[in-house]
Design an enzyme around this catalytic site. Structure first.
Site, PDB file in Angstrom:
ATOM      1  CG  ASP A  94      -0.367   0.073   2.515  1.00  0.00           C
ATOM      2  OD1 ASP A  94       0.843   0.324   2.591  1.00  0.00           O
ATOM      3  OD2 ASP A  94      -1.079  -0.108   3.510  1.00  0.00           O
ATOM      4  CB  SER A  95       0.151   4.663  -1.091  1.00  0.00           C
ATOM      5  OG  SER A  95      -0.789   5.168  -0.150  1.00  0.00           O
ATOM      6  CD  GLN A 191      -9.551   7.636  -0.430  1.00  0.00           C
ATOM      7  OE1 GLN A 191     -10.636   7.640   0.171  1.00  0.00           O
ATOM      8  NE2 GLN A 191      -8.527   6.892  -0.019  1.00  0.00           N
ATOM      9  CG  ASP A 268      -5.944  -4.971   2.593  1.00  0.00           C
ATOM     10  OD1 ASP A 268      -5.364  -4.645   3.651  1.00  0.00           O
ATOM     11  OD2 ASP A 268      -6.578  -4.152   1.895  1.00  0.00           O
ATOM     12  CB  CYS A 306     -11.771 -25.752   9.927  1.00  0.00           C
ATOM     13  SG  CYS A 306     -10.250 -24.951   9.384  1.00  0.00           S
ATOM     14  CB  CYS A 308      -6.712 -24.877   9.129  1.00  0.00           C
ATOM     15  SG  CYS A 308      -7.054 -24.695  10.902  1.00  0.00           S
ATOM     16  CB  CYS A 311      -9.193 -27.478  12.627  1.00  0.00           C
ATOM     17  SG  CYS A 311      -9.876 -25.866  13.099  1.00  0.00           S
ATOM     18  CG  HIS A 337      -9.156 -21.473  12.665  1.00  0.00           C
ATOM     19  ND1 HIS A 337      -9.749 -22.587  12.110  1.00  0.00           N
ATOM     20  CD2 HIS A 337     -10.153 -20.577  12.904  1.00  0.00           C
ATOM     21  CE1 HIS A 337     -11.054 -22.384  12.025  1.00  0.00           C
ATOM     22  NE2 HIS A 337     -11.325 -21.177  12.508  1.00  0.00           N
TER      23      HIS A 337
END
Length: 378
Positions: A94-95, A191, A268, A306, A308, A311, A337
């Site tokens: 990101d900026s 924006q 994100d 799950c 993962c 789990c 997780h």
């Protein structure tokens, strides 16, 4: 030849959501997708190898933080972010604009850029479109973001108008300063706050400059979900259909599904890793605070549905014990997780688009998750 290319695979007949691919110098990203946030060139508590195991396709790092430390020239000397952090998949930076306006002390905004004091040690620093672009060129990310101002919410219309117009001028300066267009794609950030006319003007200004991708900034900053979705519905159709669309800073499960339905390709957020460090997890049945006392003798996994690493191998009782004993492994497990949950959720969203049933998937998911369409549980 642009470093970034968007390929539309299919449009969901039920919702209009897009299934696509973003082609980058470090690989292809299937969209819609969620990007884990590695602010300081690391996703907190989890290794690049573990990120690959849970099938994270792209991660995000932060220009502001890496500018402060270790410094972009050191990253350049290390061979760039990919080599430095041993990650060979795409990276988005990101900026730094959002952090300047949210973290920095005593900032002063001028047309030239922003003078501010570091939140780390008080040093006086300066970021401008040219500096932010140069830093990201040094970092070597696949996708760079134009330097922008994210206006606060709420804010006076005239302030948002001036800020949005400045962001457009800064975006044009970023384009001119961009030194590596053949191997780094620069995205602009639309924006305009919650004002539809300013969003339209911002989109018109930026699309006229023909960036390889467009982000929607200034949402999820305190407004209600209803307002956010209304602004999204207005803004997304103003962006080119042949370019990726990125909604910044959004990562609750409901917003990922709703944002996808509204045509967003990339998301994100620090949410999954931040709440994991407080012992809070996302599950197919909704929010679960694994550190709570009621799980002290619960020997089942965080989420029975799950698969993962956490789990498959560890119980709620064990993870609760680790967290209460201040053992870092417990928070690593909740982090793994939560990231797996969102990455897997987006793969389910992509499948639902393929099957022309994303609207049905949303209703089923929300009913099971135990929330209304405008309630995230977080």
């Amino acid at each position: 030849m642009s470093a970034i290319r968007y390929e539309l695979i299919k449009t969901c007949a039920q919702t209009g959501a897009r299934l696509g691919r973003v082609h980058t110098p470090h690989g292809v990203i299937d969209t819609p997708t969620f990007m884990p946030v590695g602010t300081q060139a690391t996703v907190k508590g989890i290794s690049p190898e573990e990120l690959k195991e849970l099938n994270a396709q792209i991660i995000l790092s932060n220009t502001y933080h890496l500018f402060l430390r270790p410094g972009h020239e050191l990253v350049r000397a290390a061979g760039g972010l990919h080599k430095m952090m041993n990650w060979d998949r795409p990276i988005l930076t990101d900026s730094g604009g959002f952090q300047v306006f949210s973290l920095a002390e005593m900032r002063k905004i001028t047309e030239e850029g922003v003078t501010f004091r570091s939140h780390l040690n008080g040093d006086k620093l300066f970021l401008s479109p040219e500096v932010a672009t140069g830093v990201q060129n040094a970092l070597g990310s696949d996708i760079m973001m134009a330097f922008d101002e994210c206006p606060p919410y709420p804010a006076e219309y005239e302030y948002v108008k001036q800020s949005t117009e400045r962001t457009s001028r800064w975006a044009e300066r970023c384009l001119k300063a961009h030194a590596r267009p053949n191997d780094q794609g620069l995205f602009a950030i639309v924006q305009g706050g919650m004002h539809k006319d300013l969003r339209a003007q911002s989109a018109a200004d930026l699309t006229s400059l023909d960036f390889p991708g467009y982000a929607i900034g200034g949402l999820s900053v305190g407004e209600s979900k209803e307002i956010m979705y209304e602004v999204l519905e207005h803004t997304v159709p103003l962006l080119p259909s042949r370019k990726p669309r990125y909604l910044m800073g959004v990562g609750s499960p409901d917003a990922l599904v709703e944002g996808s339905i509204r045509g967003v390709d990339m998301f994100d957020c620090v949410l999954p890793t931040r709440i994991a460090r407080n012992g809070t997890t996302m599950t197919s049945q909704g929010r679960l605070v694994v550190k709570n006392a009621k799980f002290a003798e619960d020997f089942g996994p965080i989420d029975p549905e799950c698969d993962c690493y956490a789990c498959r191998n560890y119980s709620r009782a064990y993870i609760r014990h680790l967290i209460r004993a201040d053992e870092m492994f417990g928070l690593r497990l909740t982090t793994i997780h939560n990231l797996h949950f969102l990455v897997h959720l987006m793969s389910q969203v992509r499948q639902a688009i393929r099957d022309d049933r994303l609207g049905d998937f949303r209703d089923e998911f929300f009913e099971k998750y135990g929330m209304a369409h405008n309630e995230s549980g977080f």
